[in-house]
Design a protein around this motif. Structure first.
Motif, PDB file in Angstrom:
ATOM      1  N   GLN A  42       0.823  -1.203   0.000  1.00 66.02           N
ATOM      2  CA  GLN A  42       0.000   0.000   0.000  1.00 66.02           C
ATOM      3  C   GLN A  42       0.864   1.264   0.000  1.00 66.02           C
ATOM      4  OE1 GLN A  42      -3.284   0.369  -0.393  1.00 66.02           O
ATOM      5  NE2 GLN A  42      -3.040   2.596  -0.294  1.00 66.02           N
ATOM      6  N   LYS A  43       1.915   1.267   0.827  1.00 68.17           N
ATOM      7  CA  LYS A  43       2.795   2.442   0.873  1.00 68.17           C
ATOM      8  C   LYS A  43       3.534   2.629  -0.439  1.00 68.17           C
ATOM      9  CE  LYS A  43       3.537   2.526   5.870  1.00 68.17           C
ATOM     10  NZ  LYS A  43       4.515   2.387   6.976  1.00 68.17           N
ATOM     11  N   LEU A  44       3.913   1.536  -1.079  1.00 72.34           N
ATOM     12  CA  LEU A  44       4.569   1.631  -2.387  1.00 72.34           C
ATOM     13  C   LEU A  44       3.615   2.215  -3.422  1.00 72.34           C
ATOM     14  CD1 LEU A  44       6.597  -1.701  -2.693  1.00 72.34           C
ATOM     15  CD2 LEU A  44       7.540   0.615  -2.564  1.00 72.34           C
ATOM     16  N   GLN A  45       2.356   1.780  -3.382  1.00 75.29           N
ATOM     17  CA  GLN A  45       1.370   2.290  -4.335  1.00 75.29           C
ATOM     18  C   GLN A  45       1.149   3.784  -4.137  1.00 75.29           C
ATOM     19  OE1 GLN A  45       0.096   0.803  -6.976  1.00 75.29           O
ATOM     20  NE2 GLN A  45      -0.956   2.718  -7.481  1.00 75.29           N
ATOM     21  N   GLU A  46       1.072   4.209  -2.887  1.00 80.90           N
ATOM     22  CA  GLU A  46       0.906   5.637  -2.591  1.00 80.90           C
ATOM     23  C   GLU A  46       2.104   6.434  -3.097  1.00 80.90           C
ATOM     24  OE1 GLU A  46       0.311   5.701   1.618  1.00 80.90           O
ATOM     25  OE2 GLU A  46      -1.698   4.817   1.494  1.00 80.90           O
ATOM     26  N   LEU A  47       3.303   5.866  -2.965  1.00 76.84           N
ATOM     27  CA  LEU A  47       4.504   6.543  -3.448  1.00 76.84           C
ATOM     28  C   LEU A  47       4.496   6.637  -4.968  1.00 76.84           C
ATOM     29  CD1 LEU A  47       7.269   7.769  -2.682  1.00 76.84           C
ATOM     30  CD2 LEU A  47       8.238   5.470  -2.897  1.00 76.84           C
ATOM     31  N   LYS A  48       4.114   5.564  -5.626  1.00 74.64           N
ATOM     32  CA  LYS A  48       4.094   5.531  -7.091  1.00 74.64           C
ATOM     33  C   LYS A  48       3.132   6.572  -7.659  1.00 74.64           C
ATOM     34  CE  LYS A  48       3.524   2.410 -11.047  1.00 74.64           C
ATOM     35  NZ  LYS A  48       4.787   2.805 -11.687  1.00 74.64           N
ATOM     36  N   GLU A  49       2.022   6.803  -6.969  1.00 78.12           N
ATOM     37  CA  GLU A  49       1.035   7.779  -7.436  1.00 78.12           C
ATOM     38  C   GLU A  49       1.590   9.198  -7.467  1.00 78.12           C
ATOM     39  OE1 GLU A  49      -2.311   7.126  -4.902  1.00 78.12           O
ATOM     40  OE2 GLU A  49      -2.833   5.214  -5.871  1.00 78.12           O
ATOM     41  N   LEU A  50       2.668   9.440  -6.737  1.00 74.35           N
ATOM     42  CA  LEU A  50       3.297  10.762  -6.753  1.00 74.35           C
ATOM     43  C   LEU A  50       4.094  10.988  -8.033  1.00 74.35           C
ATOM     44  CD1 LEU A  50       4.712  10.878  -3.090  1.00 74.35           C
ATOM     45  CD2 LEU A  50       2.623  11.976  -3.947  1.00 74.35           C
ATOM     46  N   TYR A  51       4.421   9.897  -8.725  1.00 74.55           N
ATOM     47  CA  TYR A  51       5.300   9.973  -9.879  1.00 74.55           C
ATOM     48  C   TYR A  51       4.633   9.328 -11.096  1.00 74.55           C
ATOM     49  CZ  TYR A  51       8.378  10.719  -5.921  1.00 74.55           C
ATOM     50  OH  TYR A  51       8.920  11.184  -4.752  1.00 74.55           O
ATOM     51  N   PRO A  52       3.778  10.081 -11.800  1.00 74.22           N
ATOM     52  CA  PRO A  52       3.074   9.521 -12.957  1.00 74.22           C
ATOM     53  C   PRO A  52       4.031   9.207 -14.105  1.00 74.22           C
ATOM     54  CG  PRO A  52       2.711  11.901 -12.802  1.00 74.22           C
ATOM     55  CD  PRO A  52       3.434  11.489 -11.560  1.00 74.22           C
ATOM     56  N   GLY A  53       3.550   8.351 -15.016  1.00 72.66           N
ATOM     57  CA  GLY A  53       4.380   7.970 -16.158  1.00 72.66           C
ATOM     58  C   GLY A  53       4.924   6.571 -15.980  1.00 72.66           C
TER      59      GLY A  53
END
Length: 203
Positions: A42-53
């Motif tokens: 879940q924390k990884l997914q939240e982090l990934k959402e900060l960096y689109p592409g």
């Protein structure tokens, strides 16, 4: 002054921690491809959402697990190619605990057992695998985010007795890896920031 774009492939172990997230952001804004690794999906997914592409890849994995670490390198090669940088930013689990040279050996051992999985074991697991991959590709760098506690005495930073010993041992693992990479274009370093701009250090 504008910095040149970073076209590197960067692995960050401990990616959603305070320091790891800073390393991810630093590289993302400069155009690097980033492999973000951590134990919490879940924390990884939240982090990934900060960096689109498509410049980021998240991998659920534990830096203390050899199979997980090997998987990180293999997936990085498959998705982005050879890694240029491997950042080990896995930090201390739990809150601060005062630990003095005058404490009992039982107290020192208790704290060692508590902190070993987050301060020393990740280096003991990651470095041999990273060494294997870096030797094969012939370039790259492993960066261990260490601590100035490792080389400051009790008179300078009181209450870090066992923590200091673990950090010193972790640095030795990295230095051994560095020696084994001598003669190649790859290396390993201990990076010791005194103060890191993270929420945990805001005060």
């Amino acid at each position: 002054m504008m910095l040149a774009p970073n076209k590197k492939v960067v692995i960050v172990l401990g990616a959603y921690g305070g320091t790891g997230s800073k390393v991810c952001k630093y590289n993302y804004v400069r155009g690097a491809k980033i492999v973000m690794v951590g134990r919490d999906k879940q924390k990884l997914q939240e982090l990934k959402e900060l960096y689109p592409g498509n410049a980021t890849l998240t991998i659920v994995g534990d830096a203390n697990n050899r199979d997980d670490v090997r998987k990180v390198f293999e997936l990085t090669l498959a998705y982005f190619g050879e890694p240029d940088e491997i950042w080990v930013t896995v930090g201390k689990d739990g809150g601060w605990e005062l630990d003095l040279p005058t404490d009992s050996e039982e107290r020192h051992q208790e704290l060692w057992d508590k902190l070993y999985p987050s301060l020393l074991k990740p280096l003991e697991v990651v470095c041999p695998i990273a060494l294997e991959f870096l030797k094969k590709q012939g370039h790259g760098i492993l960066v261990h985010l260490s601590s100035h506690v490792a080389f400051k005495g009790e008179d300078e930073l009181r209450g870090n007795y066992t923590y200091r010993k673990l950090k010193q041992a972790a640095e030795e693992v990295v230095l051994k890896m560095r020696k084994e990479l001598k003669g190649t274009k790859a290396t390993a370093i201990n990076l010791r920031p005194a103060i890191i701009d993270t929420p945990g250090n805001a005060s």
